[in-house]
Design an enzyme around this catalytic site. Structure first.
Site, PDB file in Angstrom:
ATOM      1  N   HIS A  81       0.853  -1.201   0.000  1.00  0.00           N
ATOM      2  CA  HIS A  81       0.000   0.000   0.000  1.00  0.00           C
ATOM      3  C   HIS A  81       0.879   1.238   0.000  1.00  0.00           C
ATOM      4  CE1 HIS A  81       0.091   1.540   4.258  1.00  0.00           C
ATOM      5  NE2 HIS A  81       0.270   0.289   4.577  1.00  0.00           N
TER       6      HIS A  81
ATOM      7  N   ASP B  29       5.696   2.767   7.094  1.00  0.00           N
ATOM      8  CA  ASP B  29       4.322   2.284   6.829  1.00  0.00           C
ATOM      9  C   ASP B  29       3.607   3.180   5.830  1.00  0.00           C
ATOM     10  OD1 ASP B  29       1.262   1.978   8.789  1.00  0.00           O
ATOM     11  OD2 ASP B  29       1.891   0.991   6.927  1.00  0.00           O
TER      12      ASP B  29
ATOM     13  N   GLU C 241      -5.300   1.832   1.999  1.00  0.00           N
ATOM     14  CA  GLU C 241      -5.197   0.643   2.865  1.00  0.00           C
ATOM     15  C   GLU C 241      -5.513   1.036   4.293  1.00  0.00           C
ATOM     16  OE1 GLU C 241      -2.920   0.115   5.376  1.00  0.00           O
ATOM     17  OE2 GLU C 241      -3.320  -2.004   5.775  1.00  0.00           O
ATOM     18  N   GLU C 242      -5.076   2.217   4.685  1.00  0.00           N
ATOM     19  CA  GLU C 242      -5.250   2.666   6.076  1.00  0.00           C
ATOM     20  C   GLU C 242      -6.718   2.887   6.445  1.00  0.00           C
ATOM     21  OE1 GLU C 242      -2.941   2.366   8.044  1.00  0.00           O
ATOM     22  OE2 GLU C 242      -1.030   2.850   7.166  1.00  0.00           O
TER      23      GLU C 242
ATOM     24  N   ASP D 275       4.060  -4.909   3.711  1.00  0.00           N
ATOM     25  CA  ASP D 275       3.548  -3.762   4.456  1.00  0.00           C
ATOM     26  C   ASP D 275       4.397  -3.628   5.720  1.00  0.00           C
ATOM     27  OD1 ASP D 275       0.228  -2.884   5.788  1.00  0.00           O
ATOM     28  OD2 ASP D 275       2.179  -1.871   5.879  1.00  0.00           O
TER      29      ASP D 275
ATOM     30  N   HIS E 192       2.261   4.905  12.682  1.00  0.00           N
ATOM     31  CA  HIS E 192       1.091   5.796  12.541  1.00  0.00           C
ATOM     32  C   HIS E 192       1.312   7.131  13.227  1.00  0.00           C
ATOM     33  CE1 HIS E 192      -2.095   2.577  11.285  1.00  0.00           C
ATOM     34  NE2 HIS E 192      -1.060   2.646  10.474  1.00  0.00           N
TER      35      HIS E 192
HETATM   36  N1  DTR Z   1      -2.213  -2.975   8.784  1.00  0.00           N
HETATM   37  C1  DTR Z   1      -0.936  -2.334   8.674  1.00  0.00           C
HETATM   38  C2  DTR Z   1      -0.004  -2.550   9.804  1.00  0.00           C
HETATM   39  C3  DTR Z   1       0.111  -3.888  10.344  1.00  0.00           C
HETATM   40  C4  DTR Z   1      -0.033  -4.199  11.655  1.00  0.00           C
HETATM   41  N2  DTR Z   1       0.271  -5.520  11.817  1.00  0.00           N
HETATM   42  C5  DTR Z   1       0.586  -6.061  10.622  1.00  0.00           C
HETATM   43  C6  DTR Z   1       0.991  -7.343  10.266  1.00  0.00           C
HETATM   44  C7  DTR Z   1       1.231  -7.630   8.923  1.00  0.00           C
HETATM   45  C8  DTR Z   1       1.041  -6.633   7.957  1.00  0.00           C
HETATM   46  C9  DTR Z   1       0.662  -5.329   8.318  1.00  0.00           C
HETATM   47  C10 DTR Z   1       0.458  -5.065   9.664  1.00  0.00           C
HETATM   48  C11 DTR Z   1      -1.093  -0.854   8.543  1.00  0.00           C
HETATM   49  O1  DTR Z   1      -1.346  -0.167   9.529  1.00  0.00           O
HETATM   50  O2  DTR Z   1      -0.909  -0.355   7.425  1.00  0.00           O
HETATM   51 ZN    ZN Z   2      -0.644   1.701   8.804  1.00  0.00          ZN
HETATM   52 ZN    ZN Z   3       0.725  -0.521   6.426  1.00  0.00          ZN
END
Ligand code: DTR
Ligand code: ZN
Ligand code: ZN
Ligand code: CA
Length: 320
Positions: free
Chosen positions: A128, A140, A174-175, A203, A290
């Site tokens: 993303h 991120d 994605e967020e 990611d 974040h």
């Molecule tokens: N969802 C992602 C961050 C995230 C948190 N734990 C994991 C494990 C595997 C992949 C991604 C993530 C985000 O905040 O973009």
């Molecule tokens: Zn994120």
């Molecule tokens: Zn992420």
């Protein structure tokens, strides 16, 4: 004795092949032709981490010039996509930008196809490209975006011509809940979904206090990454916190095999993990997760380097 990296094993194999060919050349005229050696798989190139970090520097500059973020629906996101697209267009990829709306704002996915290969067997790598509104989102997920971008550029530099078709994707929103990737999967006809032999998700792959986590959703894809890290003598752990939390989730829900790598977010590194990976126990893998401090200095270069090389290794391995 850890398994030798694929590059070493293939080099040895090619020497053996060369020896076979020399032997074959010595066969007298008229004799039965020697069995020709099966074509050896090509080894993935090293991905220069300096090039990956140069992309991160560009994404940082874009965020700085656009209100401090690269979030969905904000100018910094589209500027990020335009940057990535320009590199891919110049490298010979067939790119397409797909618009969607989320939260009343326009979002974009970027999909890049490498011409050639069997389009009934598509190997996909995705990341993303959007950040949260709080900051530039360099780990991120500039890290995953830059790592697959440099891998795609390495495919072009090598003029790689694998049996399978290669596709790379940079997801929007994605967020907000994997909106872009879900939009993409939902737009695929069932027949097109079945043509995707595997989707690899990246990611957060450069966390400053890194762990080495491998997705365990598909055993074959998991094994590719575990083999790579075994070759480096780096122990890995199964990625457990991310189930359903990133862009592999819509692909998995559609029955497509998924895999990927993760270097950690706001969970704290344990003492045992610090003993095997280095870094600081009791501290988050990414304390700027974040947050506004997720900037270009919020990256561990070694983890970014290893994960970028692992991505290239998997792409070369799975596409041949
Ligand atoms: N969802 C992602 C961050 C995230 C948190 N734990 C994991 C494990 C595997 C992949 C991604 C993530 C985000 O905040 O973009
Ligand atoms: Zn994120
Ligand atoms: Zn992420
Ligand atoms: Ca490298």
């Amino acid at each position: 004795m850890p398994l030798q990296p694929i590059r070493v094993r293939l080099a040895a194999a090619s020497l053996l092949t060369a020896a076979t060919l020399v032997t074959a050349a010595a066969t007298p005229v008229g004799a039965a032709p020697e069995a020709t050696a099966a074509p050896q798989a090509l080894a993935a190139p090293d991905i220069p981490v300096a090039s990956v970090k140069a992309h991160l520097a560009q994404l940082q500059s874009i965020a700085t010039a656009n209100g401090g973020n690269r979030a969905h629906g904000r100018p910094g996101y589209k500027a990020s996509l335009d940057y990535v697209k320009s590199k891919l267009d110049a490298a010979g990829f067939t790119t397409s930008v797909k618009q969607f709306t989320s939260g009343g704002r326009t979002g974009y996915n970027l999909v890049a196809d490498w011409p050639g290969g069997d389009t009934n067997q598509v190997v996909m790598a995705g990341a993303h490209l959007d950040s949260v509104t709080a900051g530039p989102g360099i780990n991120d997920n500039g890290s995953g975006s830059a790592a697959i971008l440099e891998t795609a550029l390495a495919v072009s530099r090598a003029q790689f011509k694998p049996a399978k078709h290669l596709r790379f994707a940079w997801w929007g929103a994605e967020e907000l809940g994997m909106v872009g990737s879900r939009n993409y999967v939902n737009s695929l006809a069932t027949s097109d979904r079945s043509r995707i032999s595997g989707y690899l998700n990246f990611d957060m792959v450069g966390s400053p206090n890194p762990g080495y986590f491998v997705y365990d959703d598909d055993p074959a894809l998991e094994k590719v990454f575990k083999n790579f890290y075994a070759g480096l003598g780096i122990p890995t752990e199964i990625e457990t916190e991310g189930d359903g939390r990133s862009d592999h989730a819509p692909f998995k829900s559609a029955g497509i095999p998924v895999g990927g790598l993760f270097s950690g977010a706001d969970y704290k590194k344990t003492t045992a993990q610090a003993q095997k990976w280095g870094g600081t126990a009791g501290k988050a893998f990414d304390a700027c997760y974040h947050a506004s401090c997720d900037t270009a200095t919020n990256i561990d270069s070694t983890a970014l380097d290893h994960n970028s090389d692992a991505i290239a290794y998997a792409v070369w391995e799975l596409a041949q």
